[in-house]
Scaffold this motif. Structure first.
Motif, PDB file in Angstrom:
ATOM      1  N   GLN A 118       1.607  33.580 -13.409  1.00 16.97           N
ATOM      2  CA  GLN A 118       1.493  34.602 -14.762  1.00 16.97           C
ATOM      3  C   GLN A 118       0.970  35.655 -13.685  1.00 16.97           C
ATOM      4  O   GLN A 118       0.041  36.001 -13.635  1.00 16.97           O
ATOM      5  CB  GLN A 118       0.867  34.287 -15.970  1.00 16.97           C
ATOM      6  CG  GLN A 118       1.555  33.387 -16.754  1.00 16.97           C
ATOM      7  CD  GLN A 118       0.898  33.088 -17.944  1.00 16.97           C
ATOM      8  OE1 GLN A 118      -0.393  34.048 -18.312  1.00 16.97           O
ATOM      9  NE2 GLN A 118       1.665  32.573 -18.451  1.00 16.97           N
ATOM     10  N   GLY A 119       1.114  37.175 -13.986  1.00 19.42           N
ATOM     11  CA  GLY A 119       0.899  38.700 -13.651  1.00 19.42           C
ATOM     12  C   GLY A 119       1.201  38.201 -11.958  1.00 19.42           C
ATOM     13  O   GLY A 119       1.785  37.446 -11.456  1.00 19.42           O
ATOM     14  N   ASP A 120       0.641  39.968 -11.622  1.00 22.99           N
ATOM     15  CA  ASP A 120       0.878  39.887 -10.753  1.00 22.99           C
ATOM     16  C   ASP A 120       0.140  39.111  -9.445  1.00 22.99           C
ATOM     17  O   ASP A 120      -1.544  40.056  -9.033  1.00 22.99           O
ATOM     18  CB  ASP A 120       1.340  41.509 -10.152  1.00 22.99           C
ATOM     19  CG  ASP A 120       1.197  42.076  -9.048  1.00 22.99           C
ATOM     20  OD1 ASP A 120       1.531  41.016  -7.931  1.00 22.99           O
ATOM     21  OD2 ASP A 120       1.210  43.403  -8.693  1.00 22.99           O
ATOM     22  N   GLN A 121      -0.308  38.380  -9.264  1.00 21.77           N
ATOM     23  CA  GLN A 121      -0.778  37.629  -8.066  1.00 21.77           C
ATOM     24  C   GLN A 121      -0.167  37.711  -6.754  1.00 21.77           C
ATOM     25  O   GLN A 121      -1.345  36.983  -5.935  1.00 21.77           O
ATOM     26  CB  GLN A 121      -0.892  36.200  -8.271  1.00 21.77           C
ATOM     27  CG  GLN A 121      -1.323  36.105  -9.785  1.00 21.77           C
ATOM     28  CD  GLN A 121      -3.097  36.881 -10.304  1.00 21.77           C
ATOM     29  OE1 GLN A 121      -3.235  37.023  -9.489  1.00 21.77           O
ATOM     30  NE2 GLN A 121      -2.953  37.155 -11.955  1.00 21.77           N
ATOM     31  N   ARG A 122       0.163  38.617  -6.211  1.00 25.71           N
ATOM     32  CA  ARG A 122       1.353  38.804  -4.353  1.00 25.71           C
ATOM     33  C   ARG A 122      -0.399  38.279  -3.559  1.00 25.71           C
ATOM     34  O   ARG A 122      -0.521  37.932  -2.385  1.00 25.71           O
ATOM     35  CB  ARG A 122       1.861  39.926  -4.320  1.00 25.71           C
ATOM     36  CG  ARG A 122       2.852  39.142  -5.459  1.00 25.71           C
ATOM     37  CD  ARG A 122       4.140  40.540  -5.287  1.00 25.71           C
ATOM     38  NE  ARG A 122       3.114  42.014  -5.992  1.00 25.71           N
ATOM     39  CZ  ARG A 122       3.453  43.198  -6.355  1.00 25.71           C
ATOM     40  NH1 ARG A 122       4.841  43.213  -5.114  1.00 25.71           N
ATOM     41  NH2 ARG A 122       2.801  44.306  -6.341  1.00 25.71           N
ATOM     42  N   LYS A 123      -0.617  39.248  -3.681  1.00 19.18           N
ATOM     43  CA  LYS A 123      -1.771  40.274  -2.907  1.00 19.18           C
ATOM     44  C   LYS A 123      -3.086  38.744  -3.181  1.00 19.18           C
ATOM     45  O   LYS A 123      -3.536  38.142  -2.083  1.00 19.18           O
ATOM     46  CB  LYS A 123      -3.173  41.599  -3.118  1.00 19.18           C
ATOM     47  CG  LYS A 123      -1.897  42.413  -3.053  1.00 19.18           C
ATOM     48  CD  LYS A 123      -1.714  42.681  -0.878  1.00 19.18           C
ATOM     49  CE  LYS A 123      -1.016  43.969  -1.209  1.00 19.18           C
ATOM     50  NZ  LYS A 123      -1.234  44.368   0.154  1.00 19.18           N
ATOM     51  N   ASN A 124      -3.678  38.648  -4.343  1.00 18.91           N
ATOM     52  CA  ASN A 124      -4.530  37.564  -4.545  1.00 18.91           C
ATOM     53  C   ASN A 124      -3.846  36.388  -3.462  1.00 18.91           C
ATOM     54  O   ASN A 124      -4.547  35.685  -2.623  1.00 18.91           O
ATOM     55  CB  ASN A 124      -5.147  37.325  -6.083  1.00 18.91           C
ATOM     56  CG  ASN A 124      -5.124  38.554  -6.501  1.00 18.91           C
ATOM     57  OD1 ASN A 124      -6.478  39.367  -5.535  1.00 18.91           O
ATOM     58  ND2 ASN A 124      -5.585  38.874  -7.351  1.00 18.91           N
ATOM     59  N   SER A 125      -2.754  35.552  -3.295  1.00 20.74           N
ATOM     60  CA  SER A 125      -2.391  34.981  -3.964  1.00 20.74           C
ATOM     61  C   SER A 125      -2.356  34.511  -2.263  1.00 20.74           C
ATOM     62  O   SER A 125      -2.604  33.857  -1.053  1.00 20.74           O
ATOM     63  CB  SER A 125      -1.008  34.445  -3.941  1.00 20.74           C
ATOM     64  OG  SER A 125      -0.018  35.572  -3.892  1.00 20.74           O
TER      65      SER A 125
END
Length: 114
Positions: free
Chosen positions: A87-94
């Motif tokens: 859920q959410g915008d986790q592109r950079k985090n992931s």
């Protein structure tokens, strides 16, 4: 009489890289694709696909959910195999998480979206 040894090269296919990349890196180059999908309004979904099959998707998902305080699931797709959804915008985090843990290298990740 003179004999000529000529080698004929196969025709050039400009889309061969795209097909190999989509299938999963036939040339030995596996990419992990991290995408964002817009749901409704401000809600979005992050998908991670292309991880190696021998990895434990459940453990990776559990750690991702704990690290980013978000919910997620694993979806089985016919063409793409297992896909992790967060859920959410986790592109950079992931991407930083996957490289930090050592699951993939930085040059094996492709981030898509906006």
């Amino acid at each position: 009489m003179v004999e000529i040894d000529a080698q004929i090269q196969p025709p050039f296919d400009p889309f061969v890289d795209i097909e190999q990349d989509f299938v999963g890196g036939v040339g030995g180059r596996d990419y992990v694709h991290i995408r964002i999908q817009q749901r409704n309004g401000r809600k979005s979904l992050t998908t991670i696909q292309g991880l190696r099959k021998e990895l434990s998707y459940e453990k990776i998902l559990k750690d991702l959910k704990k690290e980013f305080c978000c919910n997620g699931t694993i979806v089985q797709d016919k063409e793409l195999g297992k896909v992790i959804q967060l859920q959410g915008d986790q592109r950079k985090n992931s991407s930083t998480f996957l490289t930090g843990v050592g699951v993939v290298k930085r040059d094996q990740i492709k981030i898509h979206g906006f």
